[in-house]
Design a protein around this motif. Structure first.
Motif, PDB file in Angstrom:
ATOM      1  N   ALA A 247     -33.208   0.184 -13.778  1.00 28.01           N
ATOM      2  CA  ALA A 247     -33.252  -0.974 -14.741  1.00 28.01           C
ATOM      3  C   ALA A 247     -32.183  -1.688 -14.504  1.00 28.01           C
ATOM      4  O   ALA A 247     -32.305  -3.208 -14.594  1.00 28.01           O
ATOM      5  CB  ALA A 247     -33.227  -0.247 -16.113  1.00 28.01           C
ATOM      6  N   GLN A 251     -32.374  -5.838 -13.671  1.00 26.58           N
ATOM      7  CA  GLN A 251     -31.537  -6.654 -14.425  1.00 26.58           C
ATOM      8  C   GLN A 251     -30.822  -7.836 -13.770  1.00 26.58           C
ATOM      9  O   GLN A 251     -30.438  -8.951 -14.226  1.00 26.58           O
ATOM     10  CB  GLN A 251     -30.912  -5.965 -15.532  1.00 26.58           C
ATOM     11  CG  GLN A 251     -30.339  -6.891 -16.386  1.00 26.58           C
ATOM     12  CD  GLN A 251     -31.496  -7.333 -17.595  1.00 26.58           C
ATOM     13  OE1 GLN A 251     -32.357  -6.569 -17.759  1.00 26.58           O
ATOM     14  NE2 GLN A 251     -31.315  -8.706 -18.181  1.00 26.58           N
ATOM     15  N   TRP A 254     -33.036 -10.487 -12.170  1.00 26.45           N
ATOM     16  CA  TRP A 254     -33.601 -11.467 -13.128  1.00 26.45           C
ATOM     17  C   TRP A 254     -33.015 -12.689 -13.218  1.00 26.45           C
ATOM     18  O   TRP A 254     -33.667 -13.737 -13.274  1.00 26.45           O
ATOM     19  CB  TRP A 254     -33.821 -10.555 -14.438  1.00 26.45           C
ATOM     20  CG  TRP A 254     -34.616 -11.603 -15.330  1.00 26.45           C
ATOM     21  CD1 TRP A 254     -33.986 -11.977 -16.567  1.00 26.45           C
ATOM     22  CD2 TRP A 254     -35.894 -12.163 -15.561  1.00 26.45           C
ATOM     23  NE1 TRP A 254     -34.895 -12.760 -17.388  1.00 26.45           N
ATOM     24  CE2 TRP A 254     -36.169 -12.738 -16.442  1.00 26.45           C
ATOM     25  CE3 TRP A 254     -36.900 -12.003 -14.479  1.00 26.45           C
ATOM     26  CZ2 TRP A 254     -37.239 -13.303 -17.034  1.00 26.45           C
ATOM     27  CZ3 TRP A 254     -37.953 -12.602 -14.763  1.00 26.45           C
ATOM     28  CH2 TRP A 254     -38.417 -13.206 -15.968  1.00 26.45           C
ATOM     29  N   TRP A 361     -41.848  -3.201 -17.068  1.00 25.51           N
ATOM     30  CA  TRP A 361     -40.655  -4.066 -16.691  1.00 25.51           C
ATOM     31  C   TRP A 361     -40.571  -5.440 -17.112  1.00 25.51           C
ATOM     32  O   TRP A 361     -39.453  -5.650 -17.291  1.00 25.51           O
ATOM     33  CB  TRP A 361     -40.551  -3.882 -15.055  1.00 25.51           C
ATOM     34  CG  TRP A 361     -40.155  -2.252 -14.541  1.00 25.51           C
ATOM     35  CD1 TRP A 361     -41.269  -1.342 -14.186  1.00 25.51           C
ATOM     36  CD2 TRP A 361     -39.182  -1.746 -14.622  1.00 25.51           C
ATOM     37  NE1 TRP A 361     -40.595  -0.385 -13.779  1.00 25.51           N
ATOM     38  CE2 TRP A 361     -39.405  -0.272 -14.046  1.00 25.51           C
ATOM     39  CE3 TRP A 361     -37.779  -2.047 -15.100  1.00 25.51           C
ATOM     40  CZ2 TRP A 361     -38.278   0.550 -13.820  1.00 25.51           C
ATOM     41  CZ3 TRP A 361     -37.057  -0.886 -15.166  1.00 25.51           C
ATOM     42  CH2 TRP A 361     -37.245   0.390 -14.680  1.00 25.51           C
ATOM     43  N   TYR A 364     -39.066  -5.384 -20.427  1.00 32.45           N
ATOM     44  CA  TYR A 364     -37.962  -5.188 -20.529  1.00 32.45           C
ATOM     45  C   TYR A 364     -36.991  -6.155 -20.318  1.00 32.45           C
ATOM     46  O   TYR A 364     -36.204  -6.612 -20.860  1.00 32.45           O
ATOM     47  CB  TYR A 364     -37.670  -3.782 -19.783  1.00 32.45           C
ATOM     48  CG  TYR A 364     -36.139  -3.571 -19.403  1.00 32.45           C
ATOM     49  CD1 TYR A 364     -35.175  -3.259 -20.132  1.00 32.45           C
ATOM     50  CD2 TYR A 364     -35.755  -4.154 -18.123  1.00 32.45           C
ATOM     51  CE1 TYR A 364     -33.761  -3.215 -19.797  1.00 32.45           C
ATOM     52  CE2 TYR A 364     -34.321  -3.941 -17.700  1.00 32.45           C
ATOM     53  CZ  TYR A 364     -33.672  -3.536 -18.587  1.00 32.45           C
ATOM     54  OH  TYR A 364     -32.052  -3.198 -18.326  1.00 32.45           O
ATOM     55  N   LEU A 365     -37.375  -6.966 -19.041  1.00 32.21           N
ATOM     56  CA  LEU A 365     -36.741  -8.122 -18.866  1.00 32.21           C
ATOM     57  C   LEU A 365     -36.634  -9.163 -19.810  1.00 32.21           C
ATOM     58  O   LEU A 365     -35.643 -10.245 -19.939  1.00 32.21           O
ATOM     59  CB  LEU A 365     -37.280  -8.840 -17.384  1.00 32.21           C
ATOM     60  CG  LEU A 365     -36.767  -7.714 -16.204  1.00 32.21           C
ATOM     61  CD1 LEU A 365     -37.583  -8.429 -14.970  1.00 32.21           C
ATOM     62  CD2 LEU A 365     -35.466  -7.697 -15.833  1.00 32.21           C
ATOM     63  N   ALA A 370     -36.107  -0.421 -22.117  1.00 30.69           N
ATOM     64  CA  ALA A 370     -36.280  -0.103 -20.519  1.00 30.69           C
ATOM     65  C   ALA A 370     -37.288   1.221 -20.391  1.00 30.69           C
ATOM     66  O   ALA A 370     -36.873   2.051 -20.825  1.00 30.69           O
ATOM     67  CB  ALA A 370     -35.043   0.235 -20.082  1.00 30.69           C
ATOM     68  N   GLN A 372     -38.637   4.214 -18.458  1.00 30.50           N
ATOM     69  CA  GLN A 372     -38.006   5.286 -17.810  1.00 30.50           C
ATOM     70  C   GLN A 372     -38.650   5.843 -16.369  1.00 30.50           C
ATOM     71  O   GLN A 372     -39.644   6.642 -16.562  1.00 30.50           O
ATOM     72  CB  GLN A 372     -37.821   6.748 -18.816  1.00 30.50           C
ATOM     73  CG  GLN A 372     -36.853   6.568 -19.862  1.00 30.50           C
ATOM     74  CD  GLN A 372     -35.634   6.258 -19.478  1.00 30.50           C
ATOM     75  OE1 GLN A 372     -35.226   6.638 -18.309  1.00 30.50           O
ATOM     76  NE2 GLN A 372     -34.945   5.461 -19.952  1.00 30.50           N
TER      77      GLN A 372
END
Length: 715
Positions: A247, A251, A254, A361, A364-365, A370, A372
């Motif tokens: 993660a 990140q 990004w 994903w 999450y961004l 996030a 797992q």
């Protein structure tokens, strides 16, 4: 590797350590007990299995880990292996004055505590720590972690492919084409390791590999890689990125898309770079994805998403300008290229038959939780082993380690061979560092036999070395004997090659010629080419290639004692060496050897000049005062630090002269004068003078009857 029985180990143990072992095990040891009886008493105490079980139950977690590593390795491991993980121990020599009065009551590490308890022993011949052969069966077998079923891994091809890029850079940094692009051979090797097989494996340039060009851009924009001259190398930030969680890795990548640098984006010829509105277009696309993700993960078709963005967000059209030719068409094509290229490659969206979908994903961004991912499965180590990385869930550090010291087969498996191991050592890595990395990424330490094999491979590679030497040949061996009788003559000789030949330091060639001329009343025959002024300026001059070569060589030598943030390509040293004259290169090699020896002595605690705690005067401050005393005939009152005794004394010195002397660490300035404290001529290093003051000289006959004279030399 065979283990030794307990009795043999006890008989080779010093008497004081035997006394400590018996004392810590609760035995009563009479005074002045002969060693034979003490060995028998200690043997009976250490062989008590009931007491051994109670002792093992009382050990700390770290001490249990030390024993578990030894048992898993067959009862024997190199000392440095355990020292790097758990700390070293102070062997009895006897214990020096810096140690506590009863050091067994204050163990410095878990290894030292087990050493005092007699649970492990030290074999000086093999330099291994071991468990007695007849006691190994009574030590607890290390428990293997339970095998838990793993959840399905979330595919992250971008992370896997970037890890493969960084692994290749760590193993062999490439020379960039035109200072920007990866060479075709490197690009093909990288493509063979990516998740998706390249459509054109025999391509001749990076411009025809859009996915790998985008990965390359991400690595540069995130600071994971950087140029070192004409080479592309792994940066310290890249090593930190490899050790981070998936993660955190994603990140960190990004911002390279969400808030890109327009110049970097255009340099890599990425989609829509010609429009000149890279930052505005990307920000609008991120906003539209965030707005759409609040309703559903299904984003519809790429054309519908681009139409919604242009309908709701006027920023891209305004940034492009009304004068642009067919702005609606250009923006739509740019958005479609970004959706099908970088965003899909990042794993933010997936293209399916029903349209675009936002991945876990991607959510999450854009601000969601996030996901797992499954932890990477371990791999088993062994000499001549094969290991195939298990897809995108592989441990990044394991991939980098294997790329450094193992050869990749055509099937995708890695094989650790003698050739691959030696090649890693030739690139500047050390056997100790590689063993530590292998033990870190694997789920068990290497066995004693495996460590012995790898150590033997490293020792075999060090048996032969090709070096450039300047040789002094004589017809009469007595000439060499006369040269090496003096201390300054011995400093000119690097090593003896025979009765009539020695290797000398070419950097001190003028001094050698002068020395031989004075010694033999005739100048020697010098066959070395004379360097011109331009060559000298290019070599050892300020900012010359010799200084750069020396700095690079010292950096490489630091890797023997410290983990380096990035490896230095061999070709950097080779290119610098090619620019040097033979004399300059020999002088730089001799300087690098002296620096390496000084570093090894300092790290081992054998430095001839221990650090002093109080500041000293700078030579720039003390030198004018001494010159004034010489000119005006004054004396000097100084506080002087003596390195050999680690003490500071106050002295009154009548200066005679200032000398420049050659030492092991270079040239140093010395003050020669009459010391009233010693009542004799003494020399003082200027960089060890802490205080200095001018005083007038009075009657010497009265001064030289001072009390407290001694014969100690200040040097």
């Amino acid at each position: 590797m065979n283990l030794l029985p307990l009795r043999a180990l006890l008989e080779a143990t010093p008497y004081p350590l035997l006394y400590v072992m018996a004392l810590l095990r609760g035995a009563r040891v009479p005074r002045n007990l002969p060693k034979v009886e003490l060995v028998a008493l200690t043997l009976a105490t250490l062989s008590d299995l009931s007491a051994l079980g109670d002792l093992l139950a009382s050990l700390s977690v770290e001490e249990h880990m030390v024993l578990a590593d030894l048992v898993a390795a067959g009862g024997r491991l190199p000392r440095y292996h355990l020292a790097r993980r758990y700390g070293d121990f102070r062997e009895f020599r006897p214990w020096d004055a810096a140690s506590p009065t009863r050091p067994w009551e204050h163990p410095a590490s878990p290894v030292e505590q087990l050493y005092f308890l007699g649970l492990i022993f030290w074999d000086p011949e093999s330099r291994d720590l071991l468990i007695p052969a007849d006691m190994l069966a009574h030590y607890p077998v290390p428990l293997r972690p339970p095998q838990r079923p793993l959840a399905p891994a979330v595919p992250l091809p971008v992370l896997h492919d970037l890890v493969q890029l960084l692994a290749l850079l760590a193993a062999d940094p490439p020379r960039l084409v035109h200072g920007r692009w990866l060479p075709p051979a490197f690009l093909r090797e990288w493509g063979a390791r990516c998740c998706q097989v390249p459509a054109h494996p025999a391509l001749v340039g990076e411009l025809r590999a859009p996915r790998r060009r985008f990965w390359h851009y991400l690595a540069v924009a995130a600071g994971l890689v950087g140029p070192a001259g004409q080479f592309l190398v792994l940066t310290p930030a890249g090593w930190e990125w490899l050790a981070a969680a998936p993660a955190a890795q994603l990140q960190a990548l990004w911002p390279a898309f969400a808030t890109p640098n327009a110049k970097q984006w255009a340099d890599f010829r990425l989609p829509a770079y010609r429009l000149g509105i890279t930052s505005t277009l990307h920000a609008a696309l991120v906003r539209e994805l965030t707005r759409s993700a609040t309703h559903s993960a299904a984003l519809g078709s790429a054309e519908a998403l681009a139409a919604r963005l242009l309908a709701y967000d006027p920023a891209p059209r305004s940034a492009l300008g009304a004068h642009a030719w067919e702005p609606e068409t250009q923006l739509t094509e740019a958005l479609l290229a970004l959706l099908s290229g970088p965003l899909t490659a990042l794993g933010v969206i997936t293209a399916e038959a029903s349209g675009l979908h936002l991945t876990a994903w991607g959510a999450y961004l854009l601000g969601g939780p996030a996901p797992q991912p499954a932890p990477p499965p371990p791999f088993m180590l062994g000499v001549e082993f094969d290991f195939t990385p298990p897809g995108v869930a592989c441990d990044p550090l394991a991939v980098v380690t294997l790329a450094t010291c193992a050869a990749r087969q055509a099937s995708g498996a890695y094989r650790l061979t003698q050739a691959s191991w030696v090649r890693a050592l030739q690139r500047g890595a050390t056997a100790e560092a590689l063993l530590t990395q292998l033990n870190t990424v694997a789920q068990r330490p290497l066995t004693g036999a495996e460590v012995a094999t790898l150590t033997a491979w490293a020792a075999g590679a060090a048996r032969m070395r090709v070096q450039r030497l300047t040789v002094l040949e004589v017809s009469d061996p007595e000439i060499l004997a006369r040269l090496q009788r003096s201390r300054r003559g011995r400093q000119l000789v690097l090593r003896t090659l025979g009765r009539r030949a020695v290797a000398v330091d070419e950097g001190k060639l003028p001094l050698l010629v002068r020395r031989l001329t004075q010694q033999e009343d005739a100048p020697p025959w010098v066959e070395l080419p004379q360097t011109t002024t331009s060559e000298q300026d290019r070599g050892l001059g300020k900012g010359g290639a010799a200084l750069l070569w020396l700095a690079a060589r010292v950096y490489r030598d630091l890797g023997t004692v410290l983990p380096l943030p990035a490896a230095l390509p061999d070709e950097v040293l080779e290119r610098l060496a090619a620019q040097l004259a033979p004399g300059d290169l020999t002088a730089a090699e001799a300087s690098a050897q002296r620096v390496r020896a000084a570093l090894q002595d300092a790290f081992a605690g054998r430095s001839a000049f221990p650090m002093w705690t109080q500041p000293t005067l700078k030579i720039e401050e003390s030198l004018p005062i001494i010159e004034q005393a010489l000119q005006d005939g004054l004396a000097l009152e100084l506080a002087y630090y003596t390195a050999g005794r680690d003490e500071t004394t106050r002295r009154i010195v009548e200066p005679y002269r200032i000398e420049r002397r050659c030492t092991r660490y270079g040239e140093e300035l010395y003050l020669v004068g009459f010391c009233r404290r010693a009542q004799a001529e003494r020399v003082f290093r200027l960089d060890r003078i802490r205080e200095l003051a001018l005083i007038p000289v009075v009657d010497n006959r009265a001064l030289r009857t001072e009390s407290g004279a001694d014969d100690e030399n200040a040097e």
